[in-house]
Design a protein around this motif. Structure first.
Motif, PDB file in Angstrom:
ATOM      1  N   ASN A 103       0.847  -1.192   0.000  1.00 14.97           N
ATOM      2  CA  ASN A 103       0.000   0.000   0.000  1.00 14.97           C
ATOM      3  C   ASN A 103       0.883   1.243   0.000  1.00 14.97           C
ATOM      4  O   ASN A 103       2.088   1.137  -0.265  1.00 14.97           O
ATOM      5  CB  ASN A 103      -1.007  -0.030   1.165  1.00 14.97           C
ATOM      6  N   ASP A 104       0.313   2.421   0.222  1.00 15.73           N
ATOM      7  CA  ASP A 104       1.117   3.644   0.159  1.00 15.73           C
ATOM      8  C   ASP A 104       1.580   4.050   1.557  1.00 15.73           C
ATOM      9  O   ASP A 104       1.158   3.471   2.555  1.00 15.73           O
ATOM     10  CB  ASP A 104       0.311   4.775  -0.495  1.00 15.73           C
ATOM     11  N   GLY A 105       2.453   5.033   1.632  1.00 17.27           N
ATOM     12  CA  GLY A 105       2.922   5.549   2.910  1.00 17.27           C
ATOM     13  C   GLY A 105       4.429   5.586   3.019  1.00 17.27           C
ATOM     14  O   GLY A 105       5.156   4.962   2.234  1.00 17.27           O
ATOM     15  N   SER A 106       4.916   6.328   4.010  1.00 14.71           N
ATOM     16  CA  SER A 106       6.356   6.548   4.137  1.00 14.71           C
ATOM     17  C   SER A 106       7.105   5.289   4.569  1.00 14.71           C
ATOM     18  O   SER A 106       8.245   5.068   4.150  1.00 14.71           O
ATOM     19  CB  SER A 106       6.626   7.697   5.120  1.00 14.71           C
ATOM     20  N   SER A 107       6.497   4.441   5.409  1.00 17.92           N
ATOM     21  CA  SER A 107       7.176   3.201   5.804  1.00 17.92           C
ATOM     22  C   SER A 107       7.321   2.249   4.622  1.00 17.92           C
ATOM     23  O   SER A 107       8.351   1.572   4.470  1.00 17.92           O
ATOM     24  CB  SER A 107       6.401   2.504   6.931  1.00 17.92           C
ATOM     25  N   ILE A 108       6.296   2.209   3.783  1.00 16.71           N
ATOM     26  CA  ILE A 108       6.353   1.344   2.603  1.00 16.71           C
ATOM     27  C   ILE A 108       7.330   1.904   1.577  1.00 16.71           C
ATOM     28  O   ILE A 108       8.018   1.137   0.878  1.00 16.71           O
ATOM     29  CB  ILE A 108       4.949   1.170   2.001  1.00 16.71           C
ATOM     30  N   LEU A 109       7.424   3.221   1.478  1.00 18.07           N
ATOM     31  CA  LEU A 109       8.426   3.805   0.582  1.00 18.07           C
ATOM     32  C   LEU A 109       9.832   3.439   1.049  1.00 18.07           C
ATOM     33  O   LEU A 109      10.709   3.138   0.232  1.00 18.07           O
ATOM     34  CB  LEU A 109       8.258   5.319   0.516  1.00 18.07           C
ATOM     35  N   ALA A 110      10.053   3.432   2.367  1.00 22.14           N
ATOM     36  CA  ALA A 110      11.355   3.010   2.889  1.00 22.14           C
ATOM     37  C   ALA A 110      11.629   1.554   2.535  1.00 22.14           C
ATOM     38  O   ALA A 110      12.770   1.189   2.193  1.00 22.14           O
ATOM     39  CB  ALA A 110      11.391   3.204   4.406  1.00 22.14           C
ATOM     40  N   ALA A 165      -9.289  -4.270  -8.861  1.00 17.74           N
ATOM     41  CA  ALA A 165      -8.014  -4.736  -9.418  1.00 17.74           C
ATOM     42  C   ALA A 165      -7.268  -5.602  -8.417  1.00 17.74           C
ATOM     43  O   ALA A 165      -6.708  -6.650  -8.766  1.00 17.74           O
ATOM     44  CB  ALA A 165      -7.160  -3.539  -9.833  1.00 17.74           C
ATOM     45  N   ILE A 166      -7.250  -5.194  -7.154  1.00 17.00           N
ATOM     46  CA  ILE A 166      -6.548  -5.959  -6.124  1.00 17.00           C
ATOM     47  C   ILE A 166      -7.147  -7.358  -5.988  1.00 17.00           C
ATOM     48  O   ILE A 166      -6.426  -8.348  -5.808  1.00 17.00           O
ATOM     49  CB  ILE A 166      -6.601  -5.211  -4.776  1.00 17.00           C
ATOM     50  N   ALA A 167      -8.478  -7.464  -6.108  1.00 18.21           N
ATOM     51  CA  ALA A 167      -9.162  -8.749  -5.931  1.00 18.21           C
ATOM     52  C   ALA A 167      -8.769  -9.774  -6.988  1.00 18.21           C
ATOM     53  O   ALA A 167      -8.977 -10.975  -6.800  1.00 18.21           O
ATOM     54  CB  ALA A 167     -10.673  -8.535  -5.943  1.00 18.21           C
ATOM     55  N   GLN A 168      -8.189  -9.319  -8.103  1.00 20.36           N
ATOM     56  CA  GLN A 168      -7.785 -10.233  -9.160  1.00 20.36           C
ATOM     57  C   GLN A 168      -6.391 -10.812  -8.935  1.00 20.36           C
ATOM     58  O   GLN A 168      -5.947 -11.669  -9.700  1.00 20.36           O
ATOM     59  CB  GLN A 168      -7.817  -9.497 -10.506  1.00 20.36           C
ATOM     60  N   LEU A 169      -5.706 -10.352  -7.905  1.00 22.83           N
ATOM     61  CA  LEU A 169      -4.317 -10.732  -7.676  1.00 22.83           C
ATOM     62  C   LEU A 169      -4.195 -11.721  -6.525  1.00 22.83           C
ATOM     63  O   LEU A 169      -4.981 -11.705  -5.585  1.00 22.83           O
ATOM     64  CB  LEU A 169      -3.477  -9.492  -7.355  1.00 22.83           C
ATOM     65  N   ALA A 198      -6.139  -1.465   2.285  1.00 24.28           N
ATOM     66  CA  ALA A 198      -5.301  -2.370   3.071  1.00 24.28           C
ATOM     67  C   ALA A 198      -6.008  -3.701   3.324  1.00 24.28           C
ATOM     68  O   ALA A 198      -5.385  -4.772   3.238  1.00 24.28           O
ATOM     69  CB  ALA A 198      -4.920  -1.713   4.396  1.00 24.28           C
ATOM     70  N   ALA A 199      -7.295  -3.655   3.625  1.00 20.03           N
ATOM     71  CA  ALA A 199      -8.042  -4.892   3.858  1.00 20.03           C
ATOM     72  C   ALA A 199      -8.108  -5.740   2.594  1.00 20.03           C
ATOM     73  O   ALA A 199      -7.966  -6.969   2.647  1.00 20.03           O
ATOM     74  CB  ALA A 199      -9.448  -4.564   4.353  1.00 20.03           C
ATOM     75  N   ALA A 200      -8.311  -5.089   1.451  1.00 17.43           N
ATOM     76  CA  ALA A 200      -8.354  -5.818   0.180  1.00 17.43           C
ATOM     77  C   ALA A 200      -7.010  -6.476  -0.110  1.00 17.43           C
ATOM     78  O   ALA A 200      -6.948  -7.631  -0.556  1.00 17.43           O
ATOM     79  CB  ALA A 200      -8.744  -4.867  -0.953  1.00 17.43           C
ATOM     80  N   MET A 201      -5.918  -5.770   0.153  1.00 21.01           N
ATOM     81  CA  MET A 201      -4.589  -6.328  -0.074  1.00 21.01           C
ATOM     82  C   MET A 201      -4.308  -7.498   0.867  1.00 21.01           C
ATOM     83  O   MET A 201      -3.694  -8.492   0.470  1.00 21.01           O
ATOM     84  CB  MET A 201      -3.528  -5.246   0.097  1.00 21.01           C
ATOM     85  N   VAL A 226      -7.189  -4.424   9.391  1.00 15.86           N
ATOM     86  CA  VAL A 226      -6.964  -5.869   9.431  1.00 15.86           C
ATOM     87  C   VAL A 226      -6.906  -6.307  10.892  1.00 15.86           C
ATOM     88  O   VAL A 226      -6.235  -5.673  11.712  1.00 15.86           O
ATOM     89  CB  VAL A 226      -5.640  -6.236   8.730  1.00 15.86           C
ATOM     90  N   ARG A 227      -7.586  -7.389  11.224  1.00 15.33           N
ATOM     91  CA  ARG A 227      -7.524  -7.918  12.577  1.00 15.33           C
ATOM     92  C   ARG A 227      -6.278  -8.794  12.710  1.00 15.33           C
ATOM     93  O   ARG A 227      -5.728  -9.282  11.725  1.00 15.33           O
ATOM     94  CB  ARG A 227      -8.796  -8.705  12.893  1.00 15.33           C
TER      95      ARG A 227
END
Length: 257
Positions: A103-110, A165-169, A198-201, A226-227
């Motif tokens: 997903n997006d965000g600064s931690s994921i960019l790192a 789109a995410i649901a196809q992966l 995030a939940a879809a991923m 996400v739980r």
């Protein structure tokens, strides 16, 4: 919470505004620990820089293209050392030729920066435009940018086009950044749109790994993502014994970077 230094306050404030359209003085006080006079001075300075727009009782994020990179960079600097250590530990979990959802965000960019440094061939789908752009510069990494409505303040896509789109992966590992983690409620977000992505991923990853620096621990945020029953690994930089025991019972592996 104790009052923070100026750059840390700015980063917290901008991250808050990236997740909601308007933040009141009280919202900002809870996020930064600063007094009302300090907050007003911060808002005046950030408005002079073109990063925010002040309004009665609070502020919203400026969305002019010329300031977006600066706003994201300030958010990225928040806990940068911790995020770097977490990203390194996350990258160590990735094998060559793995398929990933980010997903997006600064931690994921790192994390993206660490994946590039490793130089391994990978297949990556991401909802973060800046993350996709950065990964595309690396030879050997095939990048899919997930389409949808663009949230300019976070460089992320969202909405039904994105979730469809995410649901196809189906991928080896989903890596998720977040706005908070709560022992009872799980992984949290300050945006319903971000929570939906995030939940879809998480549903499409054979393994789900959550990245959360210490500032996110105990933060409930506003929306569930996400739980813990759907999380395989949490990478963070500091948990107390109560957290470690609770996550052990939930079968969540904890990696402390």
């Amino acid at each position: 919470m104790p009052e923070q230094h100026a750059e840390e306050r700015y980063a917290h404030l901008l991250e808050l505004l990236s997740r909601q359209q308007f933040a009141s003085i009280e919202d900002i006080r809870r996020a930064t620990g600063a007094s009302a006079p300090t907050i007003r001075r911060d808002l005046a300075l950030l408005e002079e820089r073109g990063l925010i727009k002040r309004a009665r009782g609070g502020a919203s994020l400026a969305t002019t293209a010329s300031t977006l990179d600066e706003a994201f960079e300030l958010r990225r600097r928040r806990n940068a050392r911790e995020k770097g250590a977490i990203a390194l530990a996350a990258a160590d979990l990735v094998k060559p030729r793995a398929s990933l959802l980010l997903n997006d965000g600064s931690s994921i960019l790192a994390l993206a920066e660490e994946l590039i440094s490793q130089g391994d061939p990978l297949w990556v789908a991401t909802s973060g435009l800046n993350i996709g752009e950065r990964l595309a510069s690396a030879a050997g990494i095939e990048v899919i940018v997930i389409g949808g409505a663009l949230r300019a303040s976070s460089f992320g896509t969202s909405g039904p086009l994105a979730t469809s789109a995410i649901a196809q992966l189906t991928v080896d590992t989903t890596f998720l950044g977040c706005d908070g983690i709560d022992l009872e409620l799980g992984v949290r977000s300050n945006s319903l749109l971000d929570a939906e992505i995030a939940a879809a991923m998480a549903r499409q990853g054979r393994r789900v790994v959550v990245l959360a620096d210490s500032s996110k621990v105990g933060q409930r945020a506003v929306a569930g993502t996400v739980r813990w029953s759907d999380v395989d690994v949490l990478i963070t930089n500091g948990l107390d014994a109560r957290w470690r025991e609770s996550l052990r019972r939930a079968d969540v592996e904890v990696i402390e970077a």
